[in-house]
Motif scaffolding. Sequence first.
Motif, PDB file in Angstrom:
ATOM      1  N   LEU A 117      -1.404   9.179   0.011  1.00 23.42           N
ATOM      2  CA  LEU A 117      -0.478   8.250   0.654  1.00 23.42           C
ATOM      3  C   LEU A 117      -0.953   6.828   0.399  1.00 23.42           C
ATOM      4  O   LEU A 117      -2.098   6.486   0.705  1.00 23.42           O
ATOM      5  CB  LEU A 117      -0.402   8.495   2.156  1.00 23.42           C
ATOM      6  CG  LEU A 117       0.395   7.467   2.962  1.00 23.42           C
ATOM      7  CD1 LEU A 117       1.868   7.464   2.537  1.00 23.42           C
ATOM      8  CD2 LEU A 117       0.268   7.732   4.449  1.00 23.42           C
ATOM      9  N   ILE A 118      -0.077   6.018  -0.190  1.00 23.53           N
ATOM     10  CA  ILE A 118      -0.365   4.601  -0.395  1.00 23.53           C
ATOM     11  C   ILE A 118       0.673   3.835   0.412  1.00 23.53           C
ATOM     12  O   ILE A 118       1.868   3.916   0.140  1.00 23.53           O
ATOM     13  CB  ILE A 118      -0.328   4.227  -1.886  1.00 23.53           C
ATOM     14  CG1 ILE A 118      -1.392   5.041  -2.624  1.00 23.53           C
ATOM     15  CG2 ILE A 118      -0.555   2.730  -2.064  1.00 23.53           C
ATOM     16  CD1 ILE A 118      -1.419   4.839  -4.111  1.00 23.53           C
ATOM     17  N   ASN A 119       0.202   3.129   1.436  1.00 21.71           N
ATOM     18  CA  ASN A 119       1.077   2.510   2.414  1.00 21.71           C
ATOM     19  C   ASN A 119       0.734   1.035   2.580  1.00 21.71           C
ATOM     20  O   ASN A 119      -0.433   0.685   2.784  1.00 21.71           O
ATOM     21  CB  ASN A 119       0.899   3.243   3.750  1.00 21.71           C
ATOM     22  CG  ASN A 119       1.890   2.824   4.794  1.00 21.71           C
ATOM     23  OD1 ASN A 119       2.703   1.943   4.584  1.00 21.71           O
ATOM     24  ND2 ASN A 119       1.817   3.472   5.944  1.00 21.71           N
ATOM     25  N   ASN A 120       1.736   0.179   2.465  1.00 24.58           N
ATOM     26  CA  ASN A 120       1.579  -1.251   2.713  1.00 24.58           C
ATOM     27  C   ASN A 120       0.407  -1.841   1.925  1.00 24.58           C
ATOM     28  O   ASN A 120      -0.427  -2.555   2.470  1.00 24.58           O
ATOM     29  CB  ASN A 120       1.410  -1.504   4.213  1.00 24.58           C
ATOM     30  CG  ASN A 120       1.776  -2.918   4.582  1.00 24.58           C
ATOM     31  OD1 ASN A 120       2.606  -3.554   3.929  1.00 24.58           O
ATOM     32  ND2 ASN A 120       1.154  -3.424   5.627  1.00 24.58           N
ATOM     33  N   GLY A 148       2.897   9.910  -1.674  1.00 27.56           N
ATOM     34  CA  GLY A 148       3.818   9.165  -0.823  1.00 27.56           C
ATOM     35  C   GLY A 148       3.569   7.678  -0.994  1.00 27.56           C
ATOM     36  O   GLY A 148       2.434   7.225  -0.882  1.00 27.56           O
ATOM     37  N   LEU A 149       4.626   6.931  -1.296  1.00 31.28           N
ATOM     38  CA  LEU A 149       4.551   5.477  -1.434  1.00 31.28           C
ATOM     39  C   LEU A 149       5.459   4.856  -0.382  1.00 31.28           C
ATOM     40  O   LEU A 149       6.662   5.104  -0.380  1.00 31.28           O
ATOM     41  CB  LEU A 149       4.995   5.038  -2.831  1.00 31.28           C
ATOM     42  CG  LEU A 149       4.185   5.555  -4.015  1.00 31.28           C
ATOM     43  CD1 LEU A 149       4.856   5.176  -5.323  1.00 31.28           C
ATOM     44  CD2 LEU A 149       2.772   5.012  -3.965  1.00 31.28           C
ATOM     45  N   PHE A 150       4.894   4.059   0.491  1.00 34.79           N
ATOM     46  CA  PHE A 150       5.677   3.393   1.518  1.00 34.79           C
ATOM     47  C   PHE A 150       5.184   1.956   1.629  1.00 34.79           C
ATOM     48  O   PHE A 150       4.029   1.715   1.951  1.00 34.79           O
ATOM     49  CB  PHE A 150       5.532   4.106   2.861  1.00 34.79           C
ATOM     50  CG  PHE A 150       6.253   3.418   3.973  1.00 34.79           C
ATOM     51  CD1 PHE A 150       7.633   3.433   4.038  1.00 34.79           C
ATOM     52  CD2 PHE A 150       5.547   2.753   4.952  1.00 34.79           C
ATOM     53  CE1 PHE A 150       8.304   2.795   5.066  1.00 34.79           C
ATOM     54  CE2 PHE A 150       6.206   2.106   5.980  1.00 34.79           C
ATOM     55  CZ  PHE A 150       7.586   2.127   6.039  1.00 34.79           C
ATOM     56  N   GLY A 151       6.031   1.021   1.316  1.00 28.53           N
ATOM     57  CA  GLY A 151       5.648  -0.386   1.395  1.00 28.53           C
ATOM     58  C   GLY A 151       4.590  -0.779   0.377  1.00 28.53           C
ATOM     59  O   GLY A 151       3.907  -1.778   0.543  1.00 28.53           O
ATOM     60  N   ALA A 152       4.437   0.004  -0.667  1.00 26.61           N
ATOM     61  CA  ALA A 152       3.471  -0.318  -1.726  1.00 26.61           C
ATOM     62  C   ALA A 152       4.143  -1.215  -2.754  1.00 26.61           C
ATOM     63  O   ALA A 152       5.308  -1.026  -3.085  1.00 26.61           O
ATOM     64  CB  ALA A 152       2.968   0.953  -2.393  1.00 26.61           C
ATOM     65  N   THR A 153       3.410  -2.204  -3.241  1.00 29.05           N
ATOM     66  CA  THR A 153       3.934  -3.137  -4.228  1.00 29.05           C
ATOM     67  C   THR A 153       3.068  -3.078  -5.476  1.00 29.05           C
ATOM     68  O   THR A 153       1.854  -3.257  -5.401  1.00 29.05           O
ATOM     69  CB  THR A 153       3.922  -4.580  -3.676  1.00 29.05           C
ATOM     70  OG1 THR A 153       4.652  -4.610  -2.451  1.00 29.05           O
ATOM     71  CG2 THR A 153       4.531  -5.541  -4.664  1.00 29.05           C
ATOM     72  N   PHE A 154       3.696  -2.801  -6.632  1.00 22.71           N
ATOM     73  CA  PHE A 154       3.009  -2.759  -7.912  1.00 22.71           C
ATOM     74  C   PHE A 154       3.566  -3.904  -8.758  1.00 22.71           C
ATOM     75  O   PHE A 154       4.740  -3.887  -9.096  1.00 22.71           O
ATOM     76  CB  PHE A 154       3.257  -1.419  -8.621  1.00 22.71           C
ATOM     77  CG  PHE A 154       2.675  -0.240  -7.895  1.00 22.71           C
ATOM     78  CD1 PHE A 154       3.375   0.373  -6.872  1.00 22.71           C
ATOM     79  CD2 PHE A 154       1.439   0.255  -8.241  1.00 22.71           C
ATOM     80  CE1 PHE A 154       2.847   1.466  -6.203  1.00 22.71           C
ATOM     81  CE2 PHE A 154       0.903   1.354  -7.593  1.00 22.71           C
ATOM     82  CZ  PHE A 154       1.606   1.958  -6.555  1.00 22.71           C
ATOM     83  N   CYS A 180       9.152   8.388  -1.883  1.00 24.22           N
ATOM     84  CA  CYS A 180       9.124   6.932  -1.805  1.00 24.22           C
ATOM     85  C   CYS A 180      10.093   6.475  -0.731  1.00 24.22           C
ATOM     86  O   CYS A 180      11.123   7.100  -0.513  1.00 24.22           O
ATOM     87  CB  CYS A 180       9.530   6.311  -3.148  1.00 24.22           C
ATOM     88  SG  CYS A 180       8.487   6.791  -4.509  1.00 24.22           S
ATOM     89  N   GLY A 181       9.766   5.374  -0.073  1.00 25.04           N
ATOM     90  CA  GLY A 181      10.658   4.798   0.910  1.00 25.04           C
ATOM     91  C   GLY A 181      10.264   5.131   2.324  1.00 25.04           C
ATOM     92  O   GLY A 181       9.128   5.494   2.611  1.00 25.04           O
ATOM     93  N   GLU A 182      11.233   5.007   3.221  1.00 25.24           N
ATOM     94  CA  GLU A 182      10.959   5.155   4.645  1.00 25.24           C
ATOM     95  C   GLU A 182      11.134   6.560   5.177  1.00 25.24           C
ATOM     96  O   GLU A 182      10.648   6.879   6.241  1.00 25.24           O
ATOM     97  CB  GLU A 182      11.885   4.211   5.415  1.00 25.24           C
ATOM     98  CG  GLU A 182      11.637   2.767   5.079  1.00 25.24           C
ATOM     99  CD  GLU A 182      12.552   1.843   5.851  1.00 25.24           C
ATOM    100  OE1 GLU A 182      13.094   2.259   6.877  1.00 25.24           O
ATOM    101  OE2 GLU A 182      12.721   0.716   5.391  1.00 25.24           O
ATOM    102  N   ASP A 183      11.835   7.417   4.467  1.00 22.16           N
ATOM    103  CA  ASP A 183      12.197   8.721   5.011  1.00 22.16           C
ATOM    104  C   ASP A 183      11.434   9.880   4.390  1.00 22.16           C
ATOM    105  O   ASP A 183      12.003  10.811   3.883  1.00 22.16           O
ATOM    106  CB  ASP A 183      13.701   8.954   4.831  1.00 22.16           C
ATOM    107  CG  ASP A 183      14.510   7.899   5.530  1.00 22.16           C
ATOM    108  OD1 ASP A 183      14.114   7.492   6.623  1.00 22.16           O
ATOM    109  OD2 ASP A 183      15.523   7.481   4.971  1.00 22.16           O
ATOM    110  N   TYR A 184      10.129   9.848   4.450  1.00 20.02           N
ATOM    111  CA  TYR A 184       9.404  11.005   3.937  1.00 20.02           C
ATOM    112  C   TYR A 184       8.488  11.588   4.928  1.00 20.02           C
ATOM    113  O   TYR A 184       8.108  11.521   5.877  1.00 20.02           O
ATOM    114  CB  TYR A 184       8.629  10.675   2.645  1.00 20.02           C
ATOM    115  CG  TYR A 184       7.531   9.693   2.763  1.00 20.02           C
ATOM    116  CD1 TYR A 184       6.264  10.106   3.110  1.00 20.02           C
ATOM    117  CD2 TYR A 184       7.734   8.345   2.550  1.00 20.02           C
ATOM    118  CE1 TYR A 184       5.242   9.193   3.215  1.00 20.02           C
ATOM    119  CE2 TYR A 184       6.718   7.452   2.661  1.00 20.02           C
ATOM    120  CZ  TYR A 184       5.474   7.863   2.994  1.00 20.02           C
ATOM    121  OH  TYR A 184       4.462   6.968   3.095  1.00 20.02           O
TER     122      TYR A 184
END
Length: 184
Positions: A117-120, A148-154, A180-184
């Motif tokens: 999980l990579i978050n924010n 899981g990617l949530f709020g991650a910026t590449f 990806c996103g908010e619903d996982y």
Amino acid sequence: MLLEGCSWVALQGVDVWGNAAPAGCGGGIAVSACGKFTLNHTIVEGNVAASGGGACIMDIPGYLTIYNSSVSSNRALLGGIWGGIGSSLAPTPEPHLSCRVPGTGGGLCIDSLGQVLINNTRVSKNQARNGGAMALGVCQDSMMCSLGLFGATFTNNTAVQGGGGAVYFTTAVAPDQVMCGEDY
């Protein structure tokens, strides 16, 4: 920083910058065979290694979480001598890439046996042959292994010879293993 065979690693509020492992994996952080790994409010910047310039995380069967952190300006070396004495790195022909292959994963190189999980988190200005920002290998069991990617910026990551400026999967991944996103 090398951490091996531990049950749980948590780095919080740590700055890891300007380190090198030119013949190894993980210029800033190397974690192997630990149960869980957490990186929180941590800066990993300006590190260099043969693979996993910023961090090399391998064989984690539990959860691997990176949140509220920054991984920037790290490099997986693109030339030089690989697989020196005592090195676990050896040139391997594609498509069998992993964190043991030089030039893989500029910011992060992750070979996971569990959930990632990579978050924010911001991952920027990293460079490698494959997986400028991140090279990720996950097991084939979609119930156990996922990203899981949530709020991650590449942003502004570069894969100079292969693929995946942002994310390069070193193993085949089923669509239900990436959320990806908010619903996982």
